[in-house]
Motif scaffolding. Sequence first.
Motif, PDB file in Angstrom:
ATOM      1  N   PRO A   1      44.121  35.708  46.084  1.00  0.00           N
ATOM      2  CA  PRO A   1      44.030  36.938  46.876  1.00  0.00           C
ATOM      3  C   PRO A   1      45.141  37.041  47.924  1.00  0.00           C
ATOM      4  N   ALA A   2      45.225  38.214  48.550  1.00  0.00           N
ATOM      5  CA  ALA A   2      46.257  38.481  49.567  1.00  0.00           C
ATOM      6  C   ALA A   2      46.152  37.496  50.719  1.00  0.00           C
ATOM      7  N   ALA A   3      47.318  37.060  51.198  1.00  0.00           N
ATOM      8  CA  ALA A   3      47.430  36.202  52.382  1.00  0.00           C
ATOM      9  C   ALA A   3      46.758  34.838  52.215  1.00  0.00           C
TER      10      ALA A   3
ATOM     11  N   TYR B   1      53.714  46.170  41.735  1.00  0.00           N
ATOM     12  CA  TYR B   1      52.614  47.113  41.977  1.00  0.00           C
ATOM     13  C   TYR B   1      52.802  47.836  43.305  1.00  0.00           C
ATOM     14  N   ARG B   2      53.342  47.123  44.296  1.00  0.00           N
ATOM     15  CA  ARG B   2      53.588  47.772  45.592  1.00  0.00           C
ATOM     16  C   ARG B   2      54.634  48.878  45.466  1.00  0.00           C
ATOM     17  N   ALA B   3      55.694  48.605  44.690  1.00  0.00           N
ATOM     18  CA  ALA B   3      56.753  49.616  44.531  1.00  0.00           C
ATOM     19  C   ALA B   3      56.191  50.855  43.832  1.00  0.00           C
TER      20      ALA B   3
ATOM     21  N   ALA C   1      48.847  49.935  45.988  1.00  0.00           N
ATOM     22  CA  ALA C   1      49.199  49.016  44.893  1.00  0.00           C
ATOM     23  C   ALA C   1      47.935  48.626  44.139  1.00  0.00           C
ATOM     24  N   SER C   2      46.891  48.331  44.882  1.00  0.00           N
ATOM     25  CA  SER C   2      45.652  47.903  44.246  1.00  0.00           C
ATOM     26  C   SER C   2      44.991  49.046  43.466  1.00  0.00           C
ATOM     27  N   GLN C   3      45.201  50.288  43.920  1.00  0.00           N
ATOM     28  CA  GLN C   3      44.662  51.435  43.162  1.00  0.00           C
ATOM     29  C   GLN C   3      45.412  51.628  41.837  1.00  0.00           C
ATOM     30  N   VAL C   4      46.746  51.579  41.894  1.00  0.00           N
ATOM     31  CA  VAL C   4      47.483  51.772  40.630  1.00  0.00           C
ATOM     32  C   VAL C   4      47.291  50.556  39.715  1.00  0.00           C
ATOM     33  N   ALA C   5      47.066  49.378  40.338  1.00  0.00           N
ATOM     34  CA  ALA C   5      46.897  48.154  39.542  1.00  0.00           C
ATOM     35  C   ALA C   5      45.590  48.165  38.756  1.00  0.00           C
ATOM     36  N   ALA C   6      44.664  49.049  39.143  1.00  0.00           N
ATOM     37  CA  ALA C   6      43.388  49.140  38.413  1.00  0.00           C
ATOM     38  C   ALA C   6      43.521  50.062  37.201  1.00  0.00           C
TER      39      ALA C   6
ATOM     40  N   LEU D   1      58.049  43.201  31.218  1.00  0.00           N
ATOM     41  CA  LEU D   1      59.089  42.641  32.096  1.00  0.00           C
ATOM     42  C   LEU D   1      58.623  41.344  32.753  1.00  0.00           C
ATOM     43  N   GLN D   2      57.301  41.239  33.028  1.00  0.00           N
ATOM     44  CA  GLN D   2      56.798  39.999  33.626  1.00  0.00           C
ATOM     45  C   GLN D   2      56.853  38.861  32.600  1.00  0.00           C
ATOM     46  N   ARG D   3      56.486  39.180  31.350  1.00  0.00           N
ATOM     47  CA  ARG D   3      56.518  38.129  30.317  1.00  0.00           C
ATOM     48  C   ARG D   3      57.946  37.684  30.047  1.00  0.00           C
TER      49      ARG D   3
ATOM     50  N   ARG E   1      47.975  38.126  40.453  1.00  0.00           N
ATOM     51  CA  ARG E   1      46.515  38.062  40.328  1.00  0.00           C
ATOM     52  C   ARG E   1      46.081  37.649  38.924  1.00  0.00           C
ATOM     53  N   ASP E   2      46.942  37.931  37.937  1.00  0.00           N
ATOM     54  CA  ASP E   2      46.547  37.740  36.528  1.00  0.00           C
ATOM     55  C   ASP E   2      47.600  36.952  35.749  1.00  0.00           C
ATOM     56  N   ILE E   3      48.389  36.159  36.463  1.00  0.00           N
ATOM     57  CA  ILE E   3      49.482  35.453  35.772  1.00  0.00           C
ATOM     58  C   ILE E   3      48.897  34.402  34.821  1.00  0.00           C
ATOM     59  N   GLY E   4      47.962  33.625  35.322  1.00  0.00           N
ATOM     60  CA  GLY E   4      47.390  32.561  34.483  1.00  0.00           C
ATOM     61  C   GLY E   4      46.428  33.068  33.420  1.00  0.00           C
TER      62      GLY E   4
ATOM     63  N   ARG F   1      38.350  44.959  51.034  1.00  0.00           N
ATOM     64  CA  ARG F   1      38.377  46.150  50.171  1.00  0.00           C
ATOM     65  C   ARG F   1      39.298  45.885  48.982  1.00  0.00           C
ATOM     66  N   ARG F   2      40.448  45.293  49.281  1.00  0.00           N
ATOM     67  CA  ARG F   2      41.436  45.031  48.231  1.00  0.00           C
ATOM     68  C   ARG F   2      40.918  43.941  47.283  1.00  0.00           C
ATOM     69  N   ASP F   3      40.342  42.865  47.849  1.00  0.00           N
ATOM     70  CA  ASP F   3      39.795  41.778  47.009  1.00  0.00           C
ATOM     71  C   ASP F   3      38.755  42.335  46.047  1.00  0.00           C
TER      72      ASP F   3
ATOM     73  N   ARG G   1      38.326  45.398  44.945  1.00  0.00           N
ATOM     74  CA  ARG G   1      38.903  46.237  43.891  1.00  0.00           C
ATOM     75  C   ARG G   1      39.628  45.371  42.853  1.00  0.00           C
ATOM     76  N   ASP G   2      40.368  44.374  43.352  1.00  0.00           N
ATOM     77  CA  ASP G   2      41.156  43.528  42.436  1.00  0.00           C
ATOM     78  C   ASP G   2      40.268  42.650  41.550  1.00  0.00           C
ATOM     79  N   ALA G   3      39.175  42.153  42.139  1.00  0.00           N
ATOM     80  CA  ALA G   3      38.305  41.257  41.357  1.00  0.00           C
ATOM     81  C   ALA G   3      37.331  42.053  40.494  1.00  0.00           C
ATOM     82  N   GLY G   4      37.087  43.322  40.872  1.00  0.00           N
ATOM     83  CA  GLY G   4      36.063  44.098  40.180  1.00  0.00           C
ATOM     84  C   GLY G   4      36.592  44.991  39.066  1.00  0.00           C
ATOM     85  N   ARG G   5      37.917  45.127  38.958  1.00  0.00           N
ATOM     86  CA  ARG G   5      38.434  46.055  37.939  1.00  0.00           C
ATOM     87  C   ARG G   5      38.193  45.477  36.538  1.00  0.00           C
ATOM     88  N   ALA G   6      38.134  46.396  35.566  1.00  0.00           N
ATOM     89  CA  ALA G   6      37.792  45.967  34.206  1.00  0.00           C
ATOM     90  C   ALA G   6      38.963  45.255  33.544  1.00  0.00           C
TER      91      ALA G   6
HETATM   92  O1  C5P Z   1      50.325  40.202  46.038  1.00  0.00           O
HETATM   93  P1  C5P Z   1      50.247  41.522  46.766  1.00  0.00           P
HETATM   94  O2  C5P Z   1      49.218  41.525  47.839  1.00  0.00           O
HETATM   95  O3  C5P Z   1      51.582  42.005  47.229  1.00  0.00           O
HETATM   96  O4  C5P Z   1      49.770  42.556  45.622  1.00  0.00           O
HETATM   97  C1  C5P Z   1      49.494  43.908  45.927  1.00  0.00           C
HETATM   98  C2  C5P Z   1      48.456  44.405  44.940  1.00  0.00           C
HETATM   99  O5  C5P Z   1      49.036  44.447  43.627  1.00  0.00           O
HETATM  100  C3  C5P Z   1      47.209  43.543  44.781  1.00  0.00           C
HETATM  101  O6  C5P Z   1      46.211  43.836  45.718  1.00  0.00           O
HETATM  102  C4  C5P Z   1      46.770  43.840  43.363  1.00  0.00           C
HETATM  103  O7  C5P Z   1      45.976  44.990  43.303  1.00  0.00           O
HETATM  104  C5  C5P Z   1      48.072  44.139  42.646  1.00  0.00           C
HETATM  105  N1  C5P Z   1      48.519  43.049  41.809  1.00  0.00           N
HETATM  106  C6  C5P Z   1      47.923  42.896  40.560  1.00  0.00           C
HETATM  107  N2  C5P Z   1      48.377  41.957  39.696  1.00  0.00           N
HETATM  108  C7  C5P Z   1      49.377  41.146  40.042  1.00  0.00           C
HETATM  109  C8  C5P Z   1      49.976  41.249  41.313  1.00  0.00           C
HETATM  110  C9  C5P Z   1      49.502  42.204  42.194  1.00  0.00           C
HETATM  111  O8  C5P Z   1      46.991  43.615  40.232  1.00  0.00           O
HETATM  112  N3  C5P Z   1      49.817  40.243  39.154  1.00  0.00           N
END
Ligand code: C5P
Length: 214
Positions: free
Chosen positions: A8-10, A35-37, A81-86, A97-99, A113-116, A162-164, A166-171
């Motif tokens: 998670p963040a921080a 995702y932030r960009a 970022a977390s909204q578009v990431a869902a 590009l990540q792969r 969040r999902d690299i592994g 809020r961000r955690d 959304r990030d942990a709860g998305r499908a």
């Molecule tokens: O790591 P950071 O806090 O900068 O990430 C911003 C947001 O981007 C996260 O809260 C998450 O929603 C999304 N993210 C993701 N998957 C990743 C990296 C970031 O969903 N691999």
Amino acid sequence: MIVAVDGPAASGKGTIASRLARHLGLPHLDTGLLYRAVGRAWLLYEDAPDSTRRAVELARHLDVDSIEPHALSAAGIGQAASQVAAMPAVRQALLHLQREFAHQPGGAVLDGRDIGTVICPEADVKLFVTADVETRARRRLAQLGGTGEITELDDMIADLRRRDERDAGRADAPMKPADDAHLLDTTDLDIEAAFRAALAIVEDAGARKADTRD
Ligand code: C5P
């Protein structure tokens, strides 16, 4: 060697990943910046009826070389970022590009969040870095030095939660440790101790890999 660092963040994952990369002489990708960009550009269309389509277009046309990390640190951009990431199609647009980055000769260190779990399930070593939410909020406030839009501890805790959630709860590709990830709780560790602990895990994985090759 491919090293996946999630959490998670921080939690300290970004600093750990960048120090590991420097130590190992590998390139590093902070995937949160992608995702932030996209999130920052998408804020213009957040309320548009076709806002999902806009986010996907922005992800497809993202110019990674033009990303300026210092312009993306605001809490509002983290939430966007977390909204578009869902949105599954946004994740799909950023997958290749990540792969490709991970599979360059010699390997790489990626954090997110999902690299592994999704981007590099085949990574040589996976870390899932955590810390309790109050510790994370204090760290984020210290990083911002009172310059951010959030300056109170309770507000920062709420923002991270809020961000955690959304990030942990998305499908699609929820934030979670891979089954074979090493958990690293940095709540009581300073950054030097956290880096040392992460490096010990990576070196151990490297040694095991060398053993299985012999
Ligand atoms: O790591 P950071 O806090 O900068 O990430 C911003 C947001 O981007 C996260 O809260 C998450 O929603 C999304 N993210 C993701 N998957 C990743 C990296 C970031 O969903 N691999």
